[in-house]
Design a protein around this motif. Sequence first.
Motif, short mmCIF file in Angstrom:
data_model
loop_
_atom_site.label_atom_id
_atom_site.label_comp_id
_atom_site.label_asym_id
_atom_site.label_seq_id
_atom_site.Cartn_x
_atom_site.Cartn_y
_atom_site.Cartn_z
N ASN A 88 -13.71 29.94 39.99
CA ASN A 88 -13.40 30.47 38.45
C ASN A 88 -13.78 32.02 38.33
N VAL A 89 -13.07 32.51 37.33
CA VAL A 89 -13.40 33.68 36.64
C VAL A 89 -14.04 33.64 35.42
N TYR A 90 -15.31 34.42 35.15
CA TYR A 90 -16.05 34.33 33.93
C TYR A 90 -15.87 35.76 33.11
N ILE A 91 -15.67 35.74 31.97
CA ILE A 91 -15.76 36.74 31.17
C ILE A 91 -16.53 36.55 29.87
N VAL A 92 -17.53 37.45 30.10
CA VAL A 92 -18.79 37.35 29.08
C VAL A 92 -18.63 38.29 28.00
N MET A 93 -18.78 37.52 26.79
CA MET A 93 -18.47 38.58 25.57
C MET A 93 -19.64 38.13 24.50
N GLU A 94 -19.57 38.78 23.41
CA GLU A 94 -20.51 38.44 22.30
C GLU A 94 -20.34 37.09 21.74
N LEU A 95 -21.03 36.40 21.25
CA LEU A 95 -20.77 34.72 20.80
C LEU A 95 -20.73 34.99 19.30
N CYS A 96 -19.61 34.65 18.64
CA CYS A 96 -19.41 34.67 17.30
C CYS A 96 -19.63 33.26 16.55
N ASN A 97 -20.41 33.11 15.88
CA ASN A 97 -20.80 31.97 15.22
C ASN A 97 -20.23 31.64 14.15
N GLY A 98 -19.32 32.30 13.33
CA GLY A 98 -19.16 32.15 12.15
C GLY A 98 -17.80 31.23 11.67
N GLY A 99 -17.09 30.86 13.11
CA GLY A 99 -15.82 30.10 13.23
C GLY A 99 -14.36 30.95 12.98
N GLU A 100 -13.43 30.26 13.23
CA GLU A 100 -12.24 30.79 13.12
C GLU A 100 -11.76 31.20 11.50
N LEU A 101 -11.00 31.99 11.45
CA LEU A 101 -10.53 32.43 10.28
C LEU A 101 -9.84 31.31 9.75
N LEU A 102 -8.95 30.66 10.60
CA LEU A 102 -8.32 29.34 10.24
C LEU A 102 -9.07 28.29 9.49
N GLU A 103 -10.43 27.94 10.11
CA GLU A 103 -11.34 27.21 9.62
C GLU A 103 -11.96 27.71 7.86
N ARG A 104 -11.91 28.94 7.95
CA ARG A 104 -12.30 29.54 6.31
C ARG A 104 -11.27 28.99 5.62
N ILE A 105 -9.72 29.47 5.87
CA ILE A 105 -8.84 28.94 5.16
C ILE A 105 -8.58 27.40 4.57
N LEU A 106 -9.12 26.54 5.71
CA LEU A 106 -9.15 25.34 5.32
C LEU A 106 -10.28 24.91 4.45
N LEU A 107 -11.23 25.44 4.78
CA LEU A 107 -12.53 25.39 3.45
C LEU A 107 -12.27 25.75 2.39
N ARG A 108 -11.36 26.85 2.15
CA ARG A 108 -11.06 27.37 0.73
C ARG A 108 -9.77 26.59 0.35
N GLY A 109 -9.55 25.34 0.94
CA GLY A 109 -8.54 24.61 0.24
C GLY A 109 -7.08 25.08 0.58
N GLY A 110 -6.85 25.68 1.79
CA GLY A 110 -5.69 26.04 2.13
C GLY A 110 -5.12 27.61 2.09
N LYS A 111 -5.98 28.33 1.08
CA LYS A 111 -5.53 29.68 1.05
C LYS A 111 -6.69 30.50 0.55
N TYR A 112 -6.51 31.77 0.54
CA TYR A 112 -7.56 32.77 0.02
C TYR A 112 -7.20 33.23 -1.17
N SER A 113 -8.09 33.62 -1.98
CA SER A 113 -7.73 34.45 -3.45
C SER A 113 -7.26 35.65 -2.98
#
Length: 600
Positions: A200-225
């Motif tokens: 394998n190749v291993y690319i080490v980066m920072e871990l983002c724990n806040g989830g995808e932008l897509l998840e936020r859209i879904l949590l907001r009922g499908g769209k942003y204000s």
Amino acid sequence: MGGCHGKQMQNPEFQEEESLQIPNARQPTPAPGTPQQGKFPFCSPSPLPGSYKNSPANSSVTSTPLRFLKRPFPPPSPAKHIRALLARRYGSVKPNEASIPEGSEVEVGLDKNFGFSKQFFSKFELGEEVGRGHFGYTCSGKVKKGDMKGQEVAVKVIPKAKMTTAISVEDARREVRILSSLAGHKNLVRFYDAYEDEDNVYIVMELCNGGELLERILLRGGKYSEEDAKAVIVQILSVVSFCHLQGVVHRDLKPENFLFTSGDEKSTLKAIDFGLSDFVKPDERLNDIVGSAYYVAPEVLHRSYGTEADMWSIGVIAYILLCGSRPFWARTESGIFRAVLKAEPSFDDPPWPSLSSQAKDFVKKLLNKDYRKRMTAAQALCMFLTILIILEAEHELVNYYNQPISGHPWLRNPEEAKIPLDIMIYKLIKAYICSSSLRKSALRALAKTLKVNQLYYLREQFALLGPNKSGYISLQNLKMALLNDSTEAMKDSKVLDFVNMVSSLQYRKLDFEEFAAAAISVHQMEALDTWEQHARQGYEFFEKDGNRPIMIDELASELGLSPSVPIHVVLQDWIRHSDGKLSLLGFVKLLHGVSSRRQC
């Protein structure tokens, strides 16, 4: 998927749809392939030559990477050819089930040694899988020793077994090179190091724990204000403008490839997954088809594109953020591509009528099918900062060069939207310097018609170039300004070579008035609703200051026309028969002219 990744969110409400999980998806109303023409018969537009989580059960419509050998596809169904060539390139027609192809499809003797450190497992502890992409997967990890001991990281694992062609090996090599050379932007995922072993190749980066932008859209009922969408789009534009200045085009911008650093509502957004990214010179066009179907730009399907393709993808993201639906939708890849090429996005259905005119105008300027008329990332950021001034008298002539500017109402946090240097300015200045004196006069006349909001962008760019106390810049200023923002990526993208070439040209210093003429984009001006007014007003200035009797042969030479062209037939309408001067039609055409008198 990308390097760092949030947890997969299960939401049964959106599992029935076979593609990007946004509610209220609908098929756009077909529209003519070309915009309606204005009153000028000569101002018509110039002709132009995945899923939420990559589940194997999903259709390939959802997240097709669309990597393509350099061979054009016949029109009615590009999707079939993309799948076939994807199989030849990566060993599978299903991007999530890539495997080693049989027989002659595997290239023999591939060098899969990257020169990376082989000490990954002595330094890191590999955790659970948190995301899966086209050609690899991402795990959480923990640093076992050193200054970062105990810190959590994200590790993108790319199996070498899936690197079945020289192109796929180079893709992995280039991803590491781009991530390692693009450093310092707060909206770019932080790269730590790359490792490899036999498998394998291993690319080490920072871990983002806040989830995808897509998840936020879904949590907001499908769209942003609208207000919340501004803060997201500003961050996307900021990092993309940084990448474009360095000569990097992402080529797979979508909500899945932006992660939040934490679960906080105001946490920073990070761009990830540069696996399909590439270096591109300012005057270069790419031709391989990459990206995700719903976000792919028309010129990508035409196989001739640059950084403008990313701006189209941002337009799609902005459309989804604001209304919760895709601007181009179909149940098959072929249908999606036809919609992208032929259909116009709808702004008639709710919630568009209730949104601000600035928001709609912003999205429309990004979803222009002619890439030359599309905003750059720097211009889009500037649009957030400027306000359209409606003049009481439509044809009132005012000197706008020193008029103050107020903030654009479609901006949440102005301090987050610092306007960056725009590489397009360099291309336009080069074209201006190489133009004939007649075309320079025409551009100077057109520049006098610019309004406050248009001049604000140019003033910001001029200031970034570091004018002297007398208000002049030299071509050396272009080079020095770029070096202030340069990263290692500029060497690979050859941006510095391009700028060195421009700065080596012999030309006098430019004050702001001439800079505005040099840096004006005629194609973008043509996309404005007020283009006819700009053209007629510019022609009035040109009549006073630059128009003169001109022979057809001289005009043909100015425009670099070949002697074999029937010059008198082509150019006779450009010149007024009464006095031999350039007509309005000739003026507008001259703005696009290319002179052969100077070779740059």
